[in-house]
Design an enzyme around this catalytic site. Structure first.
Site, PDB file in Angstrom:
ATOM      1  N   TYR A  46     -14.143  -4.505  10.504  1.00  0.00           N
ATOM      2  CA  TYR A  46     -12.588  -3.773  10.609  1.00  0.00           C
ATOM      3  C   TYR A  46     -11.808  -3.920  12.025  1.00  0.00           C
ATOM      4  CZ  TYR A  46      -9.331   0.222   9.933  1.00  0.00           C
ATOM      5  OH  TYR A  46      -8.177   0.829  10.055  1.00  0.00           O
ATOM      6  N   GLY A  81       0.747  -1.255  -0.006  1.00  0.00           N
ATOM      7  CA  GLY A  81       0.153  -0.016  -0.028  1.00  0.00           C
ATOM      8  C   GLY A  81       0.904   1.137   0.155  1.00  0.00           C
ATOM      9  N   THR A 117     -10.420  -7.200  12.241  1.00  0.00           N
ATOM     10  CA  THR A 117      -9.343  -7.625  11.465  1.00  0.00           C
ATOM     11  C   THR A 117      -8.086  -6.857  12.079  1.00  0.00           C
ATOM     12  OG1 THR A 117      -9.443  -5.604   9.774  1.00  0.00           O
ATOM     13  CG2 THR A 117     -10.463  -7.817   9.147  1.00  0.00           C
TER      14      THR A 117
END
Length: 258
Positions: free
Chosen positions: A160, A15, A163
């Site tokens: 989210y 990323g 995770t």
């Protein structure tokens, strides 16, 4: 400490084309690191020169872009292998991730699996491939991007939070597993950082909700990608040579005062 903090070291950043990853790449290059930008696209979401070209032009380091879908083990292995041509991997930054709001009772399996694959599976196997190389090279540093949501649960972000909590505990387990091989593993927990994720994916920045978020932060400002990059630079460098299995919270004081 004399000289650049990461002189002649090589970092792989998933990323790394945009947002926090782009700022990390820039900060590391400024301190002498060669950079592998591993991302699904080379163009920054915020616009401008691709990150690998930017750091080459601005800092004269070696840099390369590798098209990387972090859900593909072949792509992850190729990204780590690309560091070999730049001197071998010293630092792995698992920064890639996705973020979205949801209604828990409406979450479908495909959406759950996608977030788990990107935010957890990608971190796991990128760390595995990096660790294999680092063991051969005598050590290194792995930095995993968790979140403030990895420290506390939030309504609207159950998947989210799941995770990012997994990334936190994975980090601690890896620190114990890899520490004897001189590989340090740490996590960063950003709070509300002003990136495209909070402008487009979950619109907060530039909306009426922004001021409400500011009021939950003792410093009364949103974080900038540079704030996260500075934390990553510390963890990657010898300044943090005895820091292992740690969570570094970059949230302006939000978590511990709310």
């Amino acid at each position: 400490m004399a000289g650049p903090l990461l002189d002649d070291q090589t970092v792989v950043i998933t990323g790394g084309a945009s947002g926090n990853g782009r700022s990390i790449a820039t900060a590391f290059a400024e301190e002498g690191a060669n950079v592998v930008v591993a991302d699904i696209q080379s163009d920054p979401r915020e616009g401008g020169t691709p990150t690998h070209e930017l750091v080459q032009e601005e800092y004269g380091v070696d840099a390369v872009y590798v098209e990387t879908d972090v859900t593909s083990l072949d792509d992850l292995e190729a990204a780590v292998d690309a560091a070999d041509d730049l001197g071998g991997i010293d630092v792995m930054v698992n920064n890639a991730g996705i973020f979205r709001e949801e209604t828990f009772t409406d979450v479908e399996e495909d959406a759950f699996d996608q977030m788990m694959d990107i935010n957890v599976k990608g971190v796991f196997f990128a760390s595995q491939y990096a660790a294999k190389k680092m063991v051969e090279n005598g050590g290194g540093s792995i930095i995993n991007m968790s979140s403030a949501a990895g420290l506390e649960g939030n309504a609207g972000f159950v998947t989210y939070s799941t995770t990012k909590g997994a990334v936190r505990l994975m980090t601690y387990a890896l620190a114990d597993e890899l520490g004897p091989q001189n590989i340090r593993v740490n996590a960063i927990h950003p709070g509300t950082i002003e990136t495209a994720m909070l402008k487009d994916d979950v619109p907060i920045v530039g909306t009426e909700a922004e001021e409400g978020y500011r009021q939950t932060i003792p410093l009364r400002r949103l974080g900038q990608p540079e704030d996260v990059a500075n934390a990553a630079l510390y963890l990657a460098s010898d300044l943090a040579s005895y820091v292992n299995g740690e969570s570094l919270v970059v949230d302006g004081g939000m978590i511990n005062t709310g």
